[in-house]
Structures are given as structure tokens and as C-alpha cells.
Design a protein around this motif. Sequence first.
Motif, PDB file in Angstrom:
ATOM      1  N   GLU A 457      31.767  35.306  47.437  1.00  0.00           N
ATOM      2  CA  GLU A 457      32.869  34.375  47.685  1.00  0.00           C
ATOM      3  C   GLU A 457      34.144  35.074  47.238  1.00  0.00           C
ATOM      4  OE1 GLU A 457      32.487  30.510  45.970  1.00  0.00           O
ATOM      5  OE2 GLU A 457      30.348  30.387  46.399  1.00  0.00           O
ATOM      6  N   LEU A 458      35.093  35.250  48.154  1.00  0.00           N
ATOM      7  CA  LEU A 458      36.320  35.986  47.860  1.00  0.00           C
ATOM      8  C   LEU A 458      37.510  35.190  48.371  1.00  0.00           C
ATOM      9  CD1 LEU A 458      37.612  38.704  46.895  1.00  0.00           C
ATOM     10  CD2 LEU A 458      37.271  39.546  49.220  1.00  0.00           C
ATOM     11  N   VAL A 459      38.465  34.912  47.488  1.00  0.00           N
ATOM     12  CA  VAL A 459      39.628  34.097  47.854  1.00  0.00           C
ATOM     13  C   VAL A 459      40.902  34.810  47.414  1.00  0.00           C
ATOM     14  CG1 VAL A 459      40.796  31.878  47.616  1.00  0.00           C
ATOM     15  CG2 VAL A 459      38.281  31.977  47.579  1.00  0.00           C
ATOM     16  N   PHE A 460      41.758  35.176  48.384  1.00  0.00           N
ATOM     17  CA  PHE A 460      43.079  35.712  48.062  1.00  0.00           C
ATOM     18  C   PHE A 460      43.983  34.521  47.742  1.00  0.00           C
ATOM     19  CE2 PHE A 460      41.047  39.067  50.332  1.00  0.00           C
ATOM     20  CZ  PHE A 460      41.568  40.244  49.796  1.00  0.00           C
ATOM     21  N   ASP A 461      44.430  34.471  46.483  1.00  0.00           N
ATOM     22  CA  ASP A 461      45.046  33.221  46.038  1.00  0.00           C
ATOM     23  C   ASP A 461      46.345  33.378  45.262  1.00  0.00           C
ATOM     24  OD1 ASP A 461      44.047  34.369  43.756  1.00  0.00           O
ATOM     25  OD2 ASP A 461      42.730  32.713  43.219  1.00  0.00           O
ATOM     26  N   LYS A 462      46.827  34.618  45.072  1.00  0.00           N
ATOM     27  CA  LYS A 462      48.032  34.757  44.254  1.00  0.00           C
ATOM     28  C   LYS A 462      48.850  35.943  44.737  1.00  0.00           C
ATOM     29  CE  LYS A 462      49.513  34.838  39.402  1.00  0.00           C
ATOM     30  NZ  LYS A 462      49.061  34.894  37.978  1.00  0.00           N
ATOM     31  N   PHE A 463      50.181  35.746  44.832  1.00  0.00           N
ATOM     32  CA  PHE A 463      51.085  36.793  45.290  1.00  0.00           C
ATOM     33  C   PHE A 463      52.254  36.864  44.322  1.00  0.00           C
ATOM     34  CE2 PHE A 463      48.935  34.774  48.777  1.00  0.00           C
ATOM     35  CZ  PHE A 463      48.387  35.848  49.461  1.00  0.00           C
ATOM     36  N   SER A 464      52.609  38.089  43.943  1.00  0.00           N
ATOM     37  CA  SER A 464      53.704  38.283  42.989  1.00  0.00           C
ATOM     38  C   SER A 464      54.391  39.598  43.301  1.00  0.00           C
ATOM     39  CB  SER A 464      53.163  38.293  41.554  1.00  0.00           C
ATOM     40  OG  SER A 464      54.197  38.563  40.626  1.00  0.00           O
ATOM     41  N   GLY A 465      55.668  39.511  43.696  1.00  0.00           N
ATOM     42  CA  GLY A 465      56.378  40.726  44.052  1.00  0.00           C
ATOM     43  C   GLY A 465      55.687  41.426  45.211  1.00  0.00           C
ATOM     44  N   ASP A 467      52.594  42.618  44.894  1.00  0.00           N
ATOM     45  CA  ASP A 467      51.179  42.615  44.535  1.00  0.00           C
ATOM     46  C   ASP A 467      50.487  41.330  44.976  1.00  0.00           C
ATOM     47  OD1 ASP A 467      51.841  44.983  43.326  1.00  0.00           O
ATOM     48  OD2 ASP A 467      51.980  44.109  41.312  1.00  0.00           O
ATOM     49  N   ALA A 468      49.163  41.435  45.076  1.00  0.00           N
ATOM     50  CA  ALA A 468      48.344  40.266  45.423  1.00  0.00           C
ATOM     51  C   ALA A 468      47.107  40.263  44.530  1.00  0.00           C
ATOM     52  CB  ALA A 468      47.932  40.318  46.895  1.00  0.00           C
ATOM     53  N   GLN A 469      46.500  39.100  44.406  1.00  0.00           N
ATOM     54  CA  GLN A 469      45.277  38.956  43.613  1.00  0.00           C
ATOM     55  C   GLN A 469      44.276  38.109  44.387  1.00  0.00           C
ATOM     56  OE1 GLN A 469      45.674  37.681  39.553  1.00  0.00           O
ATOM     57  NE2 GLN A 469      47.544  38.901  39.216  1.00  0.00           N
ATOM     58  N   ALA A 470      43.004  38.317  44.041  1.00  0.00           N
ATOM     59  CA  ALA A 470      41.932  37.529  44.658  1.00  0.00           C
ATOM     60  C   ALA A 470      40.873  37.238  43.614  1.00  0.00           C
ATOM     61  CB  ALA A 470      41.319  38.289  45.830  1.00  0.00           C
ATOM     62  N   SER A 471      40.297  36.055  43.701  1.00  0.00           N
ATOM     63  CA  SER A 471      39.163  35.718  42.842  1.00  0.00           C
ATOM     64  C   SER A 471      37.880  36.030  43.603  1.00  0.00           C
ATOM     65  CB  SER A 471      39.199  34.245  42.454  1.00  0.00           C
ATOM     66  OG  SER A 471      39.016  33.422  43.595  1.00  0.00           O
ATOM     67  N   PHE A 472      36.824  36.391  42.874  1.00  0.00           N
ATOM     68  CA  PHE A 472      35.540  36.636  43.520  1.00  0.00           C
ATOM     69  C   PHE A 472      34.421  36.032  42.684  1.00  0.00           C
ATOM     70  CE2 PHE A 472      35.987  40.346  40.731  1.00  0.00           C
ATOM     71  CZ  PHE A 472      34.745  40.401  40.110  1.00  0.00           C
ATOM     72  N   SER A 590      47.765  32.540  53.373  1.00  0.00           N
ATOM     73  CA  SER A 590      49.127  32.894  53.763  1.00  0.00           C
ATOM     74  C   SER A 590      49.983  33.025  52.505  1.00  0.00           C
ATOM     75  CB  SER A 590      49.708  31.820  54.678  1.00  0.00           C
ATOM     76  OG  SER A 590      51.082  32.073  54.911  1.00  0.00           O
ATOM     77  N   PRO A 591      50.844  34.060  52.438  1.00  0.00           N
ATOM     78  CA  PRO A 591      51.674  34.209  51.236  1.00  0.00           C
ATOM     79  C   PRO A 591      52.774  33.171  51.137  1.00  0.00           C
ATOM     80  CG  PRO A 591      52.269  35.857  52.859  1.00  0.00           C
ATOM     81  CD  PRO A 591      51.066  35.150  53.396  1.00  0.00           C
ATOM     82  N   GLY A 592      53.040  32.446  52.235  1.00  0.00           N
ATOM     83  CA  GLY A 592      54.078  31.423  52.195  1.00  0.00           C
ATOM     84  C   GLY A 592      54.004  30.542  53.413  1.00  0.00           C
ATOM     85  N   SER A 593      54.659  29.399  53.339  1.00  0.00           N
ATOM     86  CA  SER A 593      54.584  28.430  54.430  1.00  0.00           C
ATOM     87  C   SER A 593      55.321  28.889  55.679  1.00  0.00           C
ATOM     88  CB  SER A 593      55.165  27.091  53.961  1.00  0.00           C
ATOM     89  OG  SER A 593      56.515  27.262  53.536  1.00  0.00           O
ATOM     90  N   ASP A 594      56.127  29.940  55.532  1.00  0.00           N
ATOM     91  CA  ASP A 594      56.902  30.411  56.675  1.00  0.00           C
ATOM     92  C   ASP A 594      56.290  31.644  57.331  1.00  0.00           C
ATOM     93  OD1 ASP A 594      57.335  31.961  54.509  1.00  0.00           O
ATOM     94  OD2 ASP A 594      59.532  31.820  54.516  1.00  0.00           O
ATOM     95  N   GLU A 620      42.588  27.353  58.929  1.00  0.00           N
ATOM     96  CA  GLU A 620      42.852  26.125  58.201  1.00  0.00           C
ATOM     97  C   GLU A 620      44.310  26.139  57.778  1.00  0.00           C
ATOM     98  OE1 GLU A 620      40.038  25.914  55.023  1.00  0.00           O
ATOM     99  OE2 GLU A 620      38.287  25.970  56.345  1.00  0.00           O
ATOM    100  N   LYS A 621      44.760  25.101  57.143  1.00  0.00           N
ATOM    101  CA  LYS A 621      46.164  25.024  56.741  1.00  0.00           C
ATOM    102  C   LYS A 621      46.482  26.140  55.758  1.00  0.00           C
ATOM    103  CE  LYS A 621      49.682  21.902  54.944  1.00  0.00           C
ATOM    104  NZ  LYS A 621      49.964  20.551  54.386  1.00  0.00           N
ATOM    105  N   ASN A 622      47.398  27.015  56.157  1.00  0.00           N
ATOM    106  CA  ASN A 622      47.885  28.110  55.319  1.00  0.00           C
ATOM    107  C   ASN A 622      46.813  29.116  54.925  1.00  0.00           C
ATOM    108  OD1 ASN A 622      50.506  27.098  55.336  1.00  0.00           O
ATOM    109  ND2 ASN A 622      50.134  25.822  53.516  1.00  0.00           N
ATOM    110  N   ARG A 623      45.696  29.171  55.662  1.00  0.00           N
ATOM    111  CA  ARG A 623      44.688  30.182  55.337  1.00  0.00           C
ATOM    112  C   ARG A 623      43.736  30.360  56.515  1.00  0.00           C
ATOM    113  NH1 ARG A 623      40.712  27.610  50.743  1.00  0.00           N
ATOM    114  NH2 ARG A 623      39.565  26.147  52.054  1.00  0.00           N
ATOM    115  N   TYR A 624      43.048  31.511  56.501  1.00  0.00           N
ATOM    116  CA  TYR A 624      42.053  31.801  57.515  1.00  0.00           C
ATOM    117  C   TYR A 624      40.759  32.164  56.786  1.00  0.00           C
ATOM    118  CZ  TYR A 624      40.102  33.419  61.946  1.00  0.00           C
ATOM    119  OH  TYR A 624      39.340  33.553  63.077  1.00  0.00           O
ATOM    120  N   VAL A 625      39.644  31.567  57.220  1.00  0.00           N
ATOM    121  CA  VAL A 625      38.373  31.712  56.515  1.00  0.00           C
ATOM    122  C   VAL A 625      37.363  32.380  57.440  1.00  0.00           C
ATOM    123  CG1 VAL A 625      36.510  30.525  55.295  1.00  0.00           C
ATOM    124  CG2 VAL A 625      38.855  29.621  55.191  1.00  0.00           C
ATOM    125  N   ILE A 626      36.762  33.483  56.974  1.00  0.00           N
ATOM    126  CA  ILE A 626      35.686  34.103  57.744  1.00  0.00           C
ATOM    127  C   ILE A 626      34.368  33.927  56.993  1.00  0.00           C
ATOM    128  CG2 ILE A 626      37.257  35.802  58.741  1.00  0.00           C
ATOM    129  CD1 ILE A 626      35.833  37.928  57.012  1.00  0.00           C
TER     130      ILE A 626
END
Length: 749
Positions: A457-465, A467-472, A590-594, A620-626
Motif C-alpha cells: 500500500e503506497l500513498v503519495f500524501d505530502k508535498f513541500s517545496g 520534495d514529496a513524501q509517501a507512506s507505505f 494531486s499536489p494541489g486543487s489547481d 478519484e477526487k484529487n488523486r488517481y489510484v492504481i
Amino acid sequence: MSDFLSKLFCLRSLLLTCLLTTGSLVWADNHKGSDKKSERIAPTLKSLMRSFKPDSTSEAQVILRKTRVHIDEQLMSHATSYVAVYINSDEAVRDYSQISVSFNSFYEDIALEFANVRTPDGKMDSIKADATQIQSPADENFYHDRKELLFSLPNVRKGSIIEFQYRYTDTKKMVPDQWFDSFSFHWWEDRAAGQGTRADAIVVSELQITAPTAIELISSDASRYHITPKRSTKGTRQTITWTGKNLAKIDLQSDMPREHDYAPYLRVATTANWNDVAVWADQLIEPHLVSDTKLDALIAEIKKTALTPEAKTKAVYRAIQDRVRYVFAHVGRGGYEPHDAFEVLKNGYGDCKDQTVLAVMLLRQLGITANPALIITRGRGIPDMRVPGVSFDHMIVHIPAQNGLQEIWMDTTGETSLYPGFSVGIEDQPALIVNENTKAIRVLPALPAKEHFAELELVFDKFSGRDAQASFKLHFGGLYEQRLRSMWQYSNERDKYFRELIGQIYNAAEVTELTASNADNLWHPFTISGRFSFTNVWGGDKDPINYSFSITQLTNLFADLRNLHKAQDRKQPYVVDPGYNLRSRVVFTSPGSDHQLQLNTQGENIDNAYYTLTQSGNQEKNRYVISQNLTVKAVKVELKDYADFYQKTNELIESNDWTLSYVYNKTAAELIALETKGKTDVASLIALTKLHIKNGAYEKSLATARQAVKVSPKKAEAHYVLGLAQGYNQLLPESDASFKKAEALGYKL
């Protein structure tokens, strides 16, 4: 299996296998200094060379392998074995310069009778007095009766011929009133530096057994190797001789079948009934099912809280895991006789048979039918079990189906293994239930592929500058659960090792957090979770972010399908056993609503004789799931089909990745901004309707225009945009009516 899983399997096998030692397939202890002149059982080297024609393409050839076995009236035996080998490569020089012969010092003695080297220039050189020794095998952490006769040969060079002869003698009986043995027609030589084993081509291999005529000898069938027995009788003695000629070299390759059919060998016994072996083992074990006050107290303690058969069985499993450490400790006991059950509990340690005896004792006292079971583990393959013998190397508990319980095979030897400890190391292997009523060999059950799984299970869930992070989170079952749990328990630097291991999923990422769950839990599967950190993967708010994932990110870690032999190099059938399942659920956020999704490539589905891969993607809303689900089927691929298997494997490896992007979109940003203002703001609904019309989303424009009129029925502009939306949706009469209403409310058309 991937390399790291292969190593884990070796570790699990080492922990699992008691190495129950037998007199079968091994030779015995050394009588140094014997003055008795040895009887040579083979012709002289000079005679052998007259009919031998070296094969210039072979690294080595065994000119003669000859064994004579003599069985007396008490069913005690001694055997003499002779081997002569022509050396024709530097690699063979390294491998054959030192010879090792294993034997069971509890049941046998061994004597090296002579060892010589005929150098390429025709000179004979004999073994030196200090070049022979008896030693214990390298696995010093285990106590056992297995030893090795080790000797070094002088002046072995390319073009040399080596010869040696040794004798082993029974010192005590394993099974009273019975005799068993197994014989290979090849000579199996350990490669230098522990790099496996070789079995070179044989010119002549001969086995001869003599025994009293009153004894019936039962043997397996070797006719498929063009080896048939010849029998003769002289007085009160019978002789049976098997001869194989021009036996091909055996190429040992990874993922071969576990059956021993690839090599000609024999099993010979004085009985055709497995019941004779079962009764012997039962009589050996039953006297040790005895208790004392401490063991009685444990039984009473379990009875207080465990009220159902299932609860009692689990309580016994926990008690042994908590109180009895697994060790290999049967010094001088011959491998099959356990300690007393109460002694195992008192000592706080025991090997597989000790733990089995204690478990059986506890279960029976708790009213549950249970018996020991002798097992041949996967490390020993699957010999021909039609002829009885004692070649088992492990013992576990068999609990037959009974009131409140289904059949259970319980193995307590794993270090805090998931209940009931049933592992891939014994799955689908021969087993003999130790009971005086047992008549036949059982085959242990095999789990379906879906129960041997690794799931990500892998979820990209955080963006900063940038960089990005994902939980697994990784879930495991079957062989993956067993091996990774064991590796976590036994790795010296497990945190570092697992960070590097899991980091292979994304080589460009760093594992910044790592947590293991249930590593010491007997009832719940081992899991691993944490976080990935990706550096410099995004340009910022208005830049796109790119994602990708492939099924090979799982197969590279958990299957290692890239290291197959090429079709032209494969010499043996290829076996996938057991089958297994790899699954993933990856969420690309998605990194942002836009930002707007762009799906570039999609993973493809595959279904053939070897693999089934199903993949799907959902927005799905603001994300894509494979989602991915790969089943690697349990198959035996014959040589004629291997090229097809190799091709299909490459097609799997090279199949499409999932690649997608989230791209900044001003219009999309405006849409999202308007949509977030809700369904009650008429100005936003009017603006949203106009934007949908601009983007060609006419059905959406009609819905938002109707909502605008509903929210503010006297708003002239609301009726106007409704007329526009109706017109674009070919609702012309309705459009005219809406325009008239807008004009009536004061809107200037």
C-alpha cells in the motif's frame, strides 16, 4: 525467488531443519593406523586406462565408481567404495584436490583405505600421512553426530587421475530387524570454496549388494536409467548387481524439480511396509512421553483458561514458544530419540523432536489426539518413497481432524513463528505420522498462490517545496511472512537492512521512517510500514509533478524474474513451487486543487500459462489510484516449453508502466475555486455555467444553470445562462422560454 528471498529461505531452512541424522547416503568413522591390508575392489589404474578414452570437452570424468555392500545375518553391513576420476580442467583440479565424505558417527565407522594420484607423466603419488582427518561440519552452532572424513590429494593437476577407496561399517542398528540404504550412481563432489556440488559424467558405475538368501531385498526401479539388477545365488548368499554405463554429467540449476528423477539412484530395503518404520519410531518416542510435577502444573494451568480444543492447541503452541528455546542438541542420541517431555520443559531448550514430544504430551493430556510426524524437508527434495527408508530430517506435530478442530500440522521450532508454524520448507513434502497404525506416507498440504503473498500500500500524501513524501505499508502471507519475519528476528542490523531492502521499490527515494509490527506475535502476520522521501521531484506550485509505477517494482524485489537462464543455457526443467501473489494499491495524489490529471501510459493485463496480471486505474477526487494483482502460477516448465516461458517472462518484465502527470491548469483552477464555493452562491453558479460552456462541458453547464435558477429564481442572469446551456444541449424550445423569462426580469439580450 529473488536473491534476498533465496537467502532468507536458506536461513529458514537452517532454523527449521533438525538435521535428523541417518545411516542412509553417508559413510562412517575413521580407523587410522589399521595394519590390515586393504582389498582393492577395482582393477588397477593401468587396467582401467586401457579402455578409457578421455573426452577433451569434459572438465572431469569419473572412470569408475564401484560400491560393494555386505549384509550379515544380523542385518549389519559394511561397504567398500572405490572412485577413480580423470581431471581435465583447472576448475576440476580445485574441486577434486580435497575430498570430503560425510557420515553419521553414532551409527557408523569409516576408514580411508588408500588414495593415489597418477600424474600426467605417469608417476604415482600416494596420500600423505598428515593429509587425512575427521572433523565436524562447519555449522558449529549445532550439536550433531554428523562428521566428515576429509583428505587432501597430492599433486593434482590437469591430466591427472585420482583414485581412492574407503570403507564404512555399521556399529549399531538404527531400526531393529530392518536394513535400508540409498545409493547414487554418480559421485557428488563439493566444489571449492563452498560453491555447490558437481556430478561429472560416469563411464561405469556399479553397485553390488550381498546378503543372506533368507533376506528379501526390495529396491526401487532404476530401469528408466537403463540400469537393471542382475541376481545370483551361491550357497546361503545372494548377490544383486546394478551397473550403469556412460551416465551423463548432471547439470544442477536453480529452480529444478524437487524429485530426484534427474539422477539415477536406488533405495534398497528389507521391508516394503512403511508401518515397520512407523512402529519403530513410535516405540522410540512413546517412552519419552512422561511427566513430572512441573509439567503437570503447566497442564493444570492451561486447563484453567483454555476451554475449547482450539484454545488448548494455541495454548500449547504459546507455551512451547515462551518456555522452550529451539536448539539442535542430540549429541550421541542418533538423531531420532528425543529427551523425556518433562526434561525438555525443565531444560528450557530442545530440538525439533524434543519440542514435538513435549507438544504431543501436552495435547494428549488436554484431551486432544496428536502424534509426532517425521518430515523430509524441501532441502532434501522428494526421494522415491515407494521403498521405505529413514531419510527424514525434521519432526513436527500432527493433529488429526477431531471434534472442534480441523487437521493441523504444527511446527514449534520457528522463533516466535506465526501459529501453527507450518512453513514453505515442509509444504507439499513427504511425511510419516508416527503411530503404530500408520500404513503409508502422507503428503503435507500445499497452500494456494494467493496465500503466499506480498502486498504494498503506497500513498503519495505530502508535498513541500521541491520534495514529496509517501507512506507505505507491506503486508505478507505464507512464504513472505515466514521469511521476512525470520530475517527481522535474526538480522544484526535489521533496521539498516530493511531500509535498504524496501528502498529498492524506488531507488531514488530514501526510507525515512520504518516500523515493524507483530514480529514476535504468534497470532497476527508480520507487517512493515514507514515513509519514503523524494527529493527535487517537483518544481513548485505551478509546475507539473510526474508519477510512475510498474509491476516490476514488485517482481524485482519479491520474485527476481530477470535472472533466468537464457533458453539455450537451460538444462533442467524449471519449477515455480509454490506459486505466489504480488499485489499493490498505489495512490498518486494531486499536489494541489489547481492541477489536472494527464494519464500517459497504462499497465496492461496479462493471462498465460505462467502469469495472470490484472491492473486497473481509477480517478478519484484529487488523486488517481492504481491496483495490481500478479499471480505467478505453480508450474513445472519442461525443457521443450522453457523458451516460451522465458519469452512470456520477458513480456511481463517489459510490459507498460503506469505513468501520469498532474499539470497546473488555470481553467481547472477556476473550476475548482468556483465548485468549492458550494451550491448556494448564485454568482458562482452563473460563472461556473459560463466556464463549463467555454470548456465544452455542456451537460455540466445545464446542471449548474438549473441550480442557479433554483437558488435565485428571480435572478435575470440565471435564466439567461440557463437559456444558453439549454441551447447548447439542443433543448431549443426550453432555451427560448428561458431567454424570454430573463428578458421579462430585466436582462438585456
